[in-house]
Motif scaffolding. Structure first.
Motif, PDB file in Angstrom:
ATOM      1  N   VAL A   1       1.016  -1.237   0.076  1.00  0.00           N
ATOM      2  CA  VAL A   1      -0.053  -0.003  -0.139  1.00  0.00           C
ATOM      3  C   VAL A   1       0.870   1.072   0.212  1.00  0.00           C
ATOM      4  N   THR A   2       1.512   1.659  -1.180  1.00  0.00           N
ATOM      5  CA  THR A   2       2.060   2.777  -1.456  1.00  0.00           C
ATOM      6  C   THR A   2       1.498   4.005  -1.955  1.00  0.00           C
TER       7      THR A   2
ATOM      8  N   PRO B   1      -4.509   4.207  -5.131  1.00  0.00           N
ATOM      9  CA  PRO B   1      -4.865   3.076  -5.722  1.00  0.00           C
ATOM     10  C   PRO B   1      -4.603   1.845  -5.182  1.00  0.00           C
ATOM     11  N   GLY B   2      -3.306   1.662  -4.685  1.00  0.00           N
ATOM     12  CA  GLY B   2      -3.089   0.384  -4.080  1.00  0.00           C
ATOM     13  C   GLY B   2      -3.721   0.253  -2.655  1.00  0.00           C
ATOM     14  N   LEU B   3      -4.032   1.272  -1.922  1.00  0.00           N
ATOM     15  CA  LEU B   3      -4.858   1.109  -0.922  1.00  0.00           C
ATOM     16  C   LEU B   3      -6.292   0.302  -1.112  1.00  0.00           C
ATOM     17  N   HIS B   4      -6.922   0.883  -2.144  1.00  0.00           N
ATOM     18  CA  HIS B   4      -8.343   0.671  -2.491  1.00  0.00           C
ATOM     19  C   HIS B   4      -7.935  -0.922  -3.125  1.00  0.00           C
ATOM     20  N   CYS B   5      -6.951  -1.247  -3.880  1.00  0.00           N
ATOM     21  CA  CYS B   5      -6.813  -2.679  -4.042  1.00  0.00           C
ATOM     22  C   CYS B   5      -6.519  -3.525  -3.150  1.00  0.00           C
TER      23      CYS B   5
ATOM     24  N   HIS C   1      -2.517  -5.420   8.407  1.00  0.00           N
ATOM     25  CA  HIS C   1      -1.143  -5.526   8.601  1.00  0.00           C
ATOM     26  C   HIS C   1      -0.234  -4.554   8.095  1.00  0.00           C
ATOM     27  N   ASP C   2       1.166  -4.483   8.758  1.00  0.00           N
ATOM     28  CA  ASP C   2       2.168  -3.488   7.950  1.00  0.00           C
ATOM     29  C   ASP C   2       1.505  -2.151   7.484  1.00  0.00           C
ATOM     30  N   ALA C   3       0.788  -1.503   8.665  1.00  0.00           N
ATOM     31  CA  ALA C   3       0.035  -0.539   8.231  1.00  0.00           C
ATOM     32  C   ALA C   3       1.096   0.650   8.216  1.00  0.00           C
ATOM     33  N   ASP C   4       2.015   0.637   8.678  1.00  0.00           N
ATOM     34  CA  ASP C   4       3.046   1.916   8.828  1.00  0.00           C
ATOM     35  C   ASP C   4       3.486   2.180   7.290  1.00  0.00           C
TER      36      ASP C   4
END
Length: 373
Positions: free
Chosen positions: A286-287, A290-294, A333-336
């Motif tokens: 999630v960078t 769009p990656g967040l929504h994927c 997971h890996d929210a940072d």
């Protein structure tokens, strides 16, 4: 045949006009609108614009994409701004408590384009994900007439026309203003996408594929076409709806956006909503937005699933109709990684929270328990 040309008949039923083996000019970058300079007069800046004009000793700031909404008591219209940049700002001559802000941007009319001031008007600037950047008394240069962008043609390769298309090809007029849909099929025959294309025909020839097929050049391939960055994504989806997690991860932001659009078209048949349960979001990739929504769609609807492609669409999905409604638990997971993403990949909302943090707040506001792991 990978493509179908389909048009609604007079009764609103889909009617096949032709089958095509391939399309040249399907993947194109849109022609960017010419750059213009707009002056927001008597502005009360808010959010990102307020932050931009409050920086001491600095006049230039990036606002990104957005739009201007103009309204009065009788009408509302809006103009899209592409890559907006603050060029200068200074106290307004009419009222020193207000600010005149000079902005450079590509400008195109996204609304009716017919706004005419008939009384007191309001001009409001929005940037990012519908974040208000303030209101102005007027915007110099906004209401100027603009030419339509140049049309980009498209060529249908190896086409088998039906009787209706053959009849259209024989007519002397080019059917300007008539539209159809180009149905792109995957290898199983399911429709992946259906962008609109113009039926203005610029020419025909015997197909490069031989036989009795023909190639047809359309004057206007439409504005719904995917960007070149989407081509490998379409090739992956051509094999069928993805069933393996994180297949979207290697693509650029444009490619990930294309992934979300295909996921929307490929939505599974509507089924009753369910609530409860624990869902896991894999945040390693999630960078960007769009990656967040994927990743969110995959967590809540499975690989190849859809649960919103942007801010408003995500909120709509949480209201029901997409298989899952609150309350439920989401373990991120890996929210940072999302919080540490580059600044240009996260849209600030009122200058306080990142896009990812705002998404968490939206989830918690509707009863979702979010665990950041």
């Amino acid at each position: 045949m990978k493509y179908l040309l389909v048009r609604e008949d007079d009764e609103g039923e889909d009617e096949l006009w032709g089958r095509c083996a391939n399309v040249e000019g399907l993947f194109v970058d849109p022609v960017p609108p010419p750059r213009e300079v707009l002056t927001f007069r008597g502005c009360t800046p808010a959010g990102p614009l307020r932050e931009a004009v409050s920086r001491p000793g600095e006049s230039t700031a990036l606002l990104g994409n957005g739009y201007v909404e103009a309204s009065d008591d009788t009408q509302v219209d809006w103009w899209e701004l592409v890559d907006a940049v603050v060029l200068a700002h200074h106290p307004s001559r009419s009222d020193p408590s207000l600010v005149d802000v000079v902005v450079g941007a590509g400008v195109k009319g996204a609304g009716g384009g017919g706004f005419r001031r008939s009384g007191p008007s309001r001009f409001e600037l929005f940037v990012g994900n519908n974040v208000s950047a303030g209101q102005s008394l007027r915007v110099d240069g906004l209401l100027a007439p603009r030419q339509d962008p140049a049309k980009i043609p498209m060529e249908l390769i190896g086409c088998e026309p039906t009787g209706r298309l053959l009849s259209a090809l024989r007519r002397p007029r080019k059917r300007e203003g008539d539209w159809a849909e180009l149905w792109a099929l995957d290898r199983t025959g399911q429709v992946m996408a259906h962008p609109a294309v113009g039926l203005g025909i610029d020419g025909t020839r015997p197909s490069v594929l031989g036989g009795t097929l023909i190639d047809i050049t359309l004057t206007d391939g439409g504005d719904d076409r995917p960007a070149p960055a989407a081509r490998p994504v379409w090739e992956a989806w051509y094999q069928g709806v993805p069933t393996v997690p994180n297949q979207w991860a290697p693509y650029s932001s444009q490619g990930r956006s294309a992934w979300l659009r295909l996921a929307l078209h490929a939505r599974r048949p509507r089924r009753p909503d369910r609530s409860g349960g624990v869902h896991h979001l894999d945040g390693r990739f999630v960078t960007d937005v769009p990656g967040l929504h994927c990743a969110m769609s995959e967590a809540l609807a499975g690989p190849g699933g859809y649960f919103g492609w942007g801010w408003d669409a995500f909120r709509d999905c949480l209201c029901g109709g997409f298989g899952l409604t609150p309350p439920f638990t989401l373990i991120w997971h890996d929210a940072d990684i999302a919080r540490q993403a580059p600044a240009d990949a996260v849209s600030a909302c009122e200058g306080l929270l990142s896009y990812a943090e705002e998404i968490v707040q939206v989830l918690e506001d509707v009863g979702v328990t979010v665990v950041l792991a």
